[in-house]
Design a protein around this motif. Structure first.
Motif, PDB file in Angstrom:
ATOM      1  N   VAL A  60       0.875  -1.525  -0.251  1.00  0.00           N
ATOM      2  CA  VAL A  60       0.225  -0.466   0.410  1.00  0.00           C
ATOM      3  C   VAL A  60       1.104   1.283  -0.113  1.00  0.00           C
ATOM      4  CG1 VAL A  60      -1.795   1.152   1.334  1.00  0.00           C
ATOM      5  CG2 VAL A  60      -1.560  -0.771   1.057  1.00  0.00           C
ATOM      6  N   ARG A  61       1.315   0.985   0.931  1.00  0.00           N
ATOM      7  CA  ARG A  61       2.692   2.244   1.355  1.00  0.00           C
ATOM      8  C   ARG A  61       3.392   2.580  -0.356  1.00  0.00           C
ATOM      9  NH1 ARG A  61       4.347   4.777   5.718  1.00  0.00           N
ATOM     10  NH2 ARG A  61       4.262   3.298   6.853  1.00  0.00           N
ATOM     11  N   LEU A  62       4.253   1.608  -1.024  1.00  0.00           N
ATOM     12  CA  LEU A  62       4.458   1.924  -2.047  1.00  0.00           C
ATOM     13  C   LEU A  62       3.863   2.368  -3.599  1.00  0.00           C
ATOM     14  CD1 LEU A  62       7.788  -0.651  -2.448  1.00  0.00           C
ATOM     15  CD2 LEU A  62       7.580   2.134  -1.456  1.00  0.00           C
ATOM     16  N   THR A  63       3.081   1.796  -3.326  1.00  0.00           N
ATOM     17  CA  THR A  63       2.079   2.443  -4.352  1.00  0.00           C
ATOM     18  C   THR A  63       1.499   3.258  -4.295  1.00  0.00           C
ATOM     19  OG1 THR A  63       0.353  -0.101  -4.839  1.00  0.00           O
ATOM     20  CG2 THR A  63      -0.649   1.427  -5.043  1.00  0.00           C
ATOM     21  N   GLU A  64       0.859   3.874  -2.794  1.00  0.00           N
ATOM     22  CA  GLU A  64       0.395   5.487  -2.651  1.00  0.00           C
ATOM     23  C   GLU A  64       1.904   6.285  -3.474  1.00  0.00           C
ATOM     24  OE1 GLU A  64      -1.001   5.887   1.092  1.00  0.00           O
ATOM     25  OE2 GLU A  64      -2.841   4.656   0.386  1.00  0.00           O
ATOM     26  N   HIS A 118       4.946   5.575  -5.038  1.00  0.00           N
ATOM     27  CA  HIS A 118       5.155   5.838  -6.336  1.00  0.00           C
ATOM     28  C   HIS A 118       4.079   5.314  -7.779  1.00  0.00           C
ATOM     29  CE1 HIS A 118       8.952   6.702  -4.690  1.00  0.00           C
ATOM     30  NE2 HIS A 118       9.012   5.387  -3.910  1.00  0.00           N
ATOM     31  N   LEU A 119       4.158   3.871  -7.104  1.00  0.00           N
ATOM     32  CA  LEU A 119       2.893   3.574  -8.839  1.00  0.00           C
ATOM     33  C   LEU A 119       2.134   3.841  -8.795  1.00  0.00           C
ATOM     34  CD1 LEU A 119       4.678  -0.155  -7.611  1.00  0.00           C
ATOM     35  CD2 LEU A 119       5.429   1.565  -8.700  1.00  0.00           C
ATOM     36  N   ARG A 120       1.711   5.049  -9.929  1.00  0.00           N
ATOM     37  CA  ARG A 120       0.308   5.686 -10.126  1.00  0.00           C
ATOM     38  C   ARG A 120      -0.185   5.485 -11.532  1.00  0.00           C
ATOM     39  NH1 ARG A 120       3.834   9.159  -6.639  1.00  0.00           N
ATOM     40  NH2 ARG A 120       3.379   9.950  -5.185  1.00  0.00           N
ATOM     41  N   GLU A 142       9.630   4.787 -15.133  1.00  0.00           N
ATOM     42  CA  GLU A 142      10.326   5.430 -13.813  1.00  0.00           C
ATOM     43  C   GLU A 142      10.013   5.478 -12.295  1.00  0.00           C
ATOM     44  OE1 GLU A 142       9.649   6.039 -16.777  1.00  0.00           O
ATOM     45  OE2 GLU A 142      11.137   6.904 -17.731  1.00  0.00           O
ATOM     46  N   GLU A 143       8.590   5.007 -12.275  1.00  0.00           N
ATOM     47  CA  GLU A 143       7.523   5.216 -11.293  1.00  0.00           C
ATOM     48  C   GLU A 143       8.063   3.458 -10.571  1.00  0.00           C
ATOM     49  OE1 GLU A 143       3.629   7.073 -12.291  1.00  0.00           O
ATOM     50  OE2 GLU A 143       3.975   4.460 -12.520  1.00  0.00           O
ATOM     51  N   ILE A 144       8.594   2.438 -11.300  1.00  0.00           N
ATOM     52  CA  ILE A 144       8.772   0.470 -10.570  1.00  0.00           C
ATOM     53  C   ILE A 144      11.054   0.840 -10.221  1.00  0.00           C
ATOM     54  CG2 ILE A 144      10.805  -1.151 -11.189  1.00  0.00           C
ATOM     55  CD1 ILE A 144       7.438  -0.922 -13.763  1.00  0.00           C
ATOM     56  N   ALA A 145      11.352   2.062 -11.113  1.00  0.00           N
ATOM     57  CA  ALA A 145      13.150   2.135 -10.314  1.00  0.00           C
ATOM     58  C   ALA A 145      12.768   3.692  -9.483  1.00  0.00           C
ATOM     59  CB  ALA A 145      13.829   2.877 -11.523  1.00  0.00           C
ATOM     60  N   GLY A 155      -9.653  -6.510  -3.201  1.00  0.00           N
ATOM     61  CA  GLY A 155      -8.700  -5.601  -2.553  1.00  0.00           C
ATOM     62  C   GLY A 155      -7.474  -5.233  -2.716  1.00  0.00           C
ATOM     63  N   ARG A 156      -6.782  -5.984  -3.527  1.00  0.00           N
ATOM     64  CA  ARG A 156      -5.227  -6.389  -3.991  1.00  0.00           C
ATOM     65  C   ARG A 156      -5.225  -6.107  -6.058  1.00  0.00           C
ATOM     66  NH1 ARG A 156      -2.674  -8.278   0.659  1.00  0.00           N
ATOM     67  NH2 ARG A 156      -3.960 -10.122   2.240  1.00  0.00           N
ATOM     68  N   VAL A 157      -5.936  -5.943  -5.692  1.00  0.00           N
ATOM     69  CA  VAL A 157      -5.323  -6.200  -7.564  1.00  0.00           C
ATOM     70  C   VAL A 157      -5.463  -4.552  -7.900  1.00  0.00           C
ATOM     71  CG1 VAL A 157      -6.877  -5.343  -9.589  1.00  0.00           C
ATOM     72  CG2 VAL A 157      -8.084  -6.485  -8.165  1.00  0.00           C
ATOM     73  N   ASP A 158      -5.027  -3.626  -6.612  1.00  0.00           N
ATOM     74  CA  ASP A 158      -4.616  -2.604  -7.323  1.00  0.00           C
ATOM     75  C   ASP A 158      -2.887  -2.277  -6.013  1.00  0.00           C
ATOM     76  OD1 ASP A 158      -5.670  -1.892  -4.702  1.00  0.00           O
ATOM     77  OD2 ASP A 158      -6.065   0.212  -4.946  1.00  0.00           O
ATOM     78  N   VAL A 159      -3.022  -2.770  -5.355  1.00  0.00           N
ATOM     79  CA  VAL A 159      -1.711  -2.920  -4.910  1.00  0.00           C
ATOM     80  C   VAL A 159      -0.633  -3.918  -4.895  1.00  0.00           C
ATOM     81  CG1 VAL A 159      -2.724  -1.562  -2.665  1.00  0.00           C
ATOM     82  CG2 VAL A 159      -2.700  -4.168  -2.829  1.00  0.00           C
ATOM     83  N   ILE A 160      -1.044  -5.339  -5.739  1.00  0.00           N
ATOM     84  CA  ILE A 160      -0.857  -6.545  -6.279  1.00  0.00           C
ATOM     85  C   ILE A 160       0.620  -5.768  -6.885  1.00  0.00           C
ATOM     86  CG2 ILE A 160      -1.775  -7.410  -7.805  1.00  0.00           C
ATOM     87  CD1 ILE A 160       0.005  -8.528  -5.308  1.00  0.00           C
ATOM     88  N   GLY A 161       1.347  -4.748  -7.511  1.00  0.00           N
ATOM     89  CA  GLY A 161       1.853  -4.808  -8.303  1.00  0.00           C
ATOM     90  C   GLY A 161       3.509  -4.403  -7.586  1.00  0.00           C
ATOM     91  N   ALA A 162       3.041  -3.632  -6.900  1.00  0.00           N
ATOM     92  CA  ALA A 162       4.104  -2.799  -5.629  1.00  0.00           C
ATOM     93  C   ALA A 162       4.200  -3.887  -4.460  1.00  0.00           C
ATOM     94  CB  ALA A 162       3.253  -1.918  -5.034  1.00  0.00           C
TER      95      ALA A 162
END
Length: 540
Positions: A392-396, A398-400, A407-410, A494-501
């Motif tokens: 959650v923290r990294l999605t909010e 960086h990963l927008r 660039e966001e991933i890096a 509930g994990r769809v938008d944060v599983i990438g992070a």
């Protein structure tokens, strides 16, 4: 007249009026329930501390008698807790027999006061909570709000650590002057529901009920409230400490929504979490423990442990959350440190591996707001570190984009690697010969690596995959769009938008572990047993 002096003046000052109930509801931002007296008042007459009967109108035993209601005091005490005062007090309790004896005396005074309130409110004795007070008494300090509430209600000299905490918040609140102006919303109608004004006499069938004899096993309930989800385990624990699941539930409530940005719990996040807590309270009540005489007995607060982690450590308005859980479940929330979180995770996860003697195992608990790294052997934890990286923290942070840009991933990878560098200062990651991954992000990645169409914990728990297989699954999940991830049959909404992070964090950790081990570490194991099991095993 001081607030403490008002608390000791007896019946008239303690009597609850309709105006008090309105004020309490405004102070707390919700309808109040089961208030039987005002135990301490501001110099202006507004409530500071409310007292609740030892059995709620719902029939739930409720050990926490005195609780703070004034927003200025609750916020000030939260600052003291966040500064580490509870840990310092616990260290002193362990080293100072005189202080420990005074703390135990405060516990006895609390029990006596609760018994008197039970008598005067018509509830009578509540055997389910016999000998159980609150706030960690008599051995520990788990909640300064409870100790301060007791000090204000009882007066100086009864609860020494509560008195000490009152002195510690003098910068923000003192008994000598009023701090009410602007402290809560006074506009509009006060929050009010039918349940907000009922008293403990609503369940006369429960008054004075004897406690049945327990069976040889013990039924316990563990609740883990993190940044993204809240989970419940009701289990029977035998004499050897083995757990047999009765209920295992998870709800994604996103309690940590925007906490990294605002430093506060969002109202809608609290509402979602409280709804889940009410559901869990009903489940706990619906699974009473069988007794030796063929009957059943409801679980008491001593059988339940509610643990909160990263988001609650960070939120300035966490007293709203603590009080909401206290009302719904009748238990105190334990806001544990990252180190204790790590130890509980290790205890639960280590069961996935056979005994390993002195060989070191690394458990990685990848959460929503933080990730715990714990190294241990068969004798327990040897080193642990919690760092503020999570899905959650990294999605909010960086990963927008959808999917995230290079660039966001890096930028996110820089944060993860910096956190791993912090872990390496105290935890020997390179010496671990086995790694176990736990929590929702890793189990979801494992479901993807297994090619599951639906989530199946029996296939996920204990499964082993090469580091390359895990990283391939992480790469593919990170590259997917929101809609592509949502279409996966095993993916919790509930994990769809944060599983990438989550995938980015796990991929980075595994690559660093491979490097640190010199290539000797080639696989990782996934465990469905984690901090929730550790909490259940830790209940005294």
């Amino acid at each position: 007249m001081s607030a403490v002096a008002q608390s000791a003046t007896g019946g008239e000052a303690r009597r609850v009026t309709e105006h008090d109930l309105d004020t309490l509801s405004r102070q707390l931002g919700r309808p109040v329930r089961d208030v039987v007296e005002i135990s301490a008042r501001c110099v202006c007459g507004n409530p500071l501390v409310a007292a609740t009967a030892p059995r709620l109108s719902t029939g739930t035993p409720f050990p926490t008698t005195f609780y703070l209601t004034h927003p200025v005091i609750t916020s000030a005490v939260s600052r003291l807790e966040a500064a580490g005062r509870m840990n310092e007090m616990n260290d002193r309790l362990a080293a100072d027999p005189e202080l420990a004896a005074a703390h135990r005396a405060a516990h006895e005074a609390y029990l006596a006061a609760r018994a008197e309130i039970g008598r005067t409110s018509g509830v009578g004795e509540v055997p389910e909570i016999d000998g159980i007070s609150a706030g960690g008494m008599p051995e520990r300090v788990k909640c300064l709000h409870v100790l301060v509430g007791h000090s204000l209600a009882a007066g100086s000299g009864v609860n020494p650590l509560g008195d000490e905490a009152l002195g510690g918040i003098a910068e923000w609140w003192t008994v000598e002057r009023c701090h009410c102006d602007g402290a809560w919303d006074t506009s509009g109608q006060a929050p009010e529901k039918d349940l907000s004004r009922h008293g403990p006499q609503g369940r006369p069938d429960l008054v004075g009920r004897p406690a049945p004899r327990r069976s040889t096993t013990r039924r316990v309930a563990a609740i883990d409230c993190g940044t993204n989800s809240i989970r419940l385990l009701i289990a029977d624990r035998d004499a050897k400490g083995r757990l047999e699941d009765i209920e295992r539930r998870m709800r994604v409530v996103r309690l940590g929504q925007d906490v990294d940005k605002t430093g506060k719990f969002a109202p809608e996040a609290l509402e979602r979490t409280f709804a889940a807590a009410e559901e869990y309270a009903a489940l706990i009540a619906g699974h009473p423990e069988p007794t030796a005489d063929g009957g059943t007995t409801h679980l008491t607060p001593a059988d339940i442990r509610f643990v909160a982690t990263s988001a609650t450590r960070d939120a300035r308005n966490r007293e709203l959350f603590l009080e909401g859980i206290r009302e719904r479940l009748g238990v105190e929330v334990e806001v544990i440190s990252g180190d204790e979180e790590a130890a509980l995770s290790f205890a639960g996860a280590a069961s996935v591996l056979p005994p390993r003697g002195s060989e070191l195992t690394l458990v990685v608990d990848l959460g929503g707001g933080s990730t715990e790294f714990v190294v241990g052997d068969d004798d327990g934890v040897q080193a642990a570190r919690s760092v503020d990286i999570g899905c959650v923290r990294l999605t909010e942070r960086h990963l927008r984009s959808d999917p995230p840009t290079a660039e966001e991933i890096a930028a996110a990878e820089v944060d993860v690697n910096a956190a791993i560098d912090l872990v390496l200062e105290t935890v020997p990651l390179g010496r671990a010969s086995a790694v176990v991954g736990v929590a929702g992000s890793i189990t979801t990645i494992t479901a993807f690596a297994l090619g599951l169409e639906q989530y199946d914990s029996s296939l996920i728990h204990g499964s082993r995959h090469s580091l390359d297989a895990f990283r391939d699954a992480c790469d593919r999940l990170l590259a997917m769009s929101h809609n592509e991830r949502a279409a996966l049959g095993f993916m919790h909404p509930g994990r769809v938008d944060v599983i990438g992070a989550g995938a980015l964090v796990w991929r980075t950790i595994l690559s660093r572990l491979e490097e640190l081990s010199g290539g000797s570490l080639t696989e990782a194991v996934t465990s469905e047993h984690d901090i929730l099991d550790g909490i259940a095993l830790s209940i005294d």
